[in-house]
Enzyme design. Structure first.
Site, PDB file in Angstrom:
ATOM      1  N   GLY A 101       0.796  -1.083  -0.542  1.00 33.96           N
ATOM      2  CA  GLY A 101       0.007  -0.154  -0.200  1.00 33.96           C
ATOM      3  C   GLY A 101       0.971   1.717   0.408  1.00 33.96           C
ATOM      4  N   SER A 102       0.428   2.658   0.135  1.00 36.46           N
ATOM      5  CA  SER A 102       0.953   3.430   0.498  1.00 36.46           C
ATOM      6  C   SER A 102       2.367   3.664   1.254  1.00 36.46           C
ATOM      7  CB  SER A 102       0.383   4.477   1.550  1.00 36.46           C
ATOM      8  OG  SER A 102      -0.829   4.837   0.087  1.00 36.46           O
ATOM      9  N   THR A 103       2.356   2.663   2.363  1.00 38.16           N
ATOM     10  CA  THR A 103       4.171   2.348   2.597  1.00 38.16           C
ATOM     11  C   THR A 103       5.337   2.781   1.646  1.00 38.16           C
ATOM     12  OG1 THR A 103       4.598   0.024   2.904  1.00 38.16           O
ATOM     13  CG2 THR A 103       3.785   1.390   4.601  1.00 38.16           C
TER      14      THR A 103
END
Length: 485
Positions: free
Chosen positions: A218-220
């Site tokens: 995801g956004s990591t």
């Protein structure tokens, strides 16, 4: 001598030579492979007649051997078994060593390693009963406890690293299991316990921190996209970048949208710093398409994606797809599509940023000791790569500090400590609640700990989960535990 007798003599001599050769091969050349066969119970019986080395954390045994009153002579016991299950693994007469340090360092623990050759010779000459080596781990017991407690009954994993050395300070995977159920000397009881573990929901034998099916980060993963942008020299944290509410993708009818379906700044523009702070999907998807698939893959590889790691357990490589069209590239740049990562890998990304761009090889073994705790071998810090320049590392750190100070990562704030972090809420299937992620380090300058947390299917929050609110507090607890140690 007549010809028939001569031929018979040659045949007999040849048979004796073959017998000598095969015996030599079995007893010397192939002895290690034969001894290592799981089906070779003679080897296991021999191993159980000698004391197996202990596994230590901060000087205290989390796995050790106690005398038994049967032919096996020793029983393996585990302190805090579920808390350390995926660190220790198990040692079973029925199923052998596996699952953690027990399997990865079996030759040392059993006393059969070549590193212990001179020790074995000394024991033989002095008549001393041979004992396996003791292994001291890098685990910080307070960090391990914090990770185990904070994750609770939610499925997922936590990894904490020392950014400067790569030492693994915590490694927790849930659901866990009790390795003591596999160490009994009653074959029927052990086989029944094994079948229960195989049938248990959530695959408790899998160490989600380093293996299993892996997760979309995801956004990591936007940290890697941001790193590629900054490394290109075309961007700074203050560069103006696109940030519309929705981003049209070539050949796709459904646009890529921000989580709140709102633009990330006035006029559909924002800065790179603010885009990371609020985790703007359209900004990083647009960046990914601008930078190109090769740049994204190369940057991920510099952080360790694709590497065949052992810690000493084997780590499943994290991956970025080899071929990406533009819509797939846009999704990959925000950690979706077929990008897959272990929590260890995302902890390595954060640790490298905190370590001025240098990736250190993660390791779980600190020292190998004799049974009298004299040092045989010591692990040293080992550099894997330079993922980004120190200048880019400083820029990313500044951006990550804003994430925790005023962005999506505020639940990871620690009073009096500047924390750098990045949240993630990863979609992974139609109708499934998203995985919640957090990765970061503290203090933001000269960090002592980097951490990655993933909570499957949003944990207790379910479909309402967000990386900051679900995984952030877990990461905070682990970082505080290290900082207060």
């Amino acid at each position: 001598m007549n010809a028939p007798i001569r031929r018979l003599s040659l045949l007999v001599a040849m048979l004796f030579a073959l017998l000598l050769l095969s015996s030599t091969w079995i007893q010397y050349v192939d002895a290690k492979n034969i001894n290592a066969l799981p089906s070779n119970k003679r080897t296991e019986l021999a191993n159980f007649t000698r004391e197996r080395g202990a596994i230590l954390v901060a000087g205290d045994p989390i796995a050790s051997s106690t005398p038994a009153k049967d032919e096996l002579k020793w029983t393996r016991v585990y302190a805090q078994p579920t808390r350390y299950a995926h660190v220790t693994g198990y040692y079973s007469f029925v199923y052998g060593p596996g699952g953690g340090i027990e399997g990865a360092e079996n030759s040392l623990l059993s006393g059969q390693s070549d590193k212990l050759f001179y020790r074995r010779v000394t024991d033989l000459l002095t008549g001393k009963e041979p004992v396996g080596a003791t292994i001291e781990l890098t685990i910080n017991p307070k960090a391990q406890e914090a990770a185990d407690t904070a994750l609770g009954n939610q499925r997922g994993a936590v990894v904490a690293l020392d950014p400067a050395t790569g030492a693994i300070l915590a490694m927790v995977s849930h659901p866990a299991y009790d390795p003591s159920t596999l160490t009994k000397h009653n074959r029927g009881a052990v086989e029944a316990a094994w079948e229960r573990l195989l049938a248990a929901p959530g695959d408790p034998l899998f160490n989600r921190a380093i293996a299993g099916n892996l997760y979309p980060p995801g956004s990591t993963f936007k940290l890697i996209t941001a790193a590629a942008a900054l490394e290109s020299g075309s961007y700074t944290p203050d560069s103006e970048v696109p940030g519309p509410a929705e981003l049209a993708l070539p050949g796709v009818t459904e646009p890529l949208a921000n989580h709140d379906h709102a633009p990330c700044g006035p006029g559909d523009k924002t800065t790179l710093l603010h885009a990371l702070e609020i985790s703007c999907n359209t900004t990083f998807a647009s960046l990914g398409m601008t930078l190109g698939a090769a740049a994204l893959r190369e940057q991920a590889a510099k952080f360790g994606f694709g590497d065949q790691l052992t810690v000493p357990m084997r780590v499943t490589p994290s991956t970025v797809p080899a071929k990406l069209d533009e819509p797939q590239l846009a999704q990959s740049a925000i950690g979706q599509f077929e990008v897959k990562a272990t929590p260890l890998q995302m902890a390595m990304v954060a640790a490298a940023i905190g370590n001025e761009g240098v990736v250190m090889h993660p390791h779980l073994v600190d020292k190998v000791l004799t049974s009298e705790l004299k040092t045989i071998d010591t692990a040293g810090a080992e550099q894997s790569s330079e993922a980004i320049s120190p200048e880019v590392a400083e820029q990313l750190t500044r951006m990550m500090v804003t994430v925790v100070a005023s962005g999506t990562g505020t639940p990871a704030q620690i009073p009096g400590v500047e924390v750098a972090g990045k949240t993630g809420t990863a979609q992974h299937g139609a109708g499934a609640a998203p995985h919640a992620w957090f990765t970061g380090f503290a203090p933001a300058r000269n960090p002592k700990v980097a951490v990655a947390v993933v909570v499957e299917d949003g944990g207790r929050a379910g479909s309402e989960a967000a990386g900051g609110s679900v995984a952030g507090p877990i990461a905070k607890a682990v970082m505080e535990a290290v900082l207060n140690s």
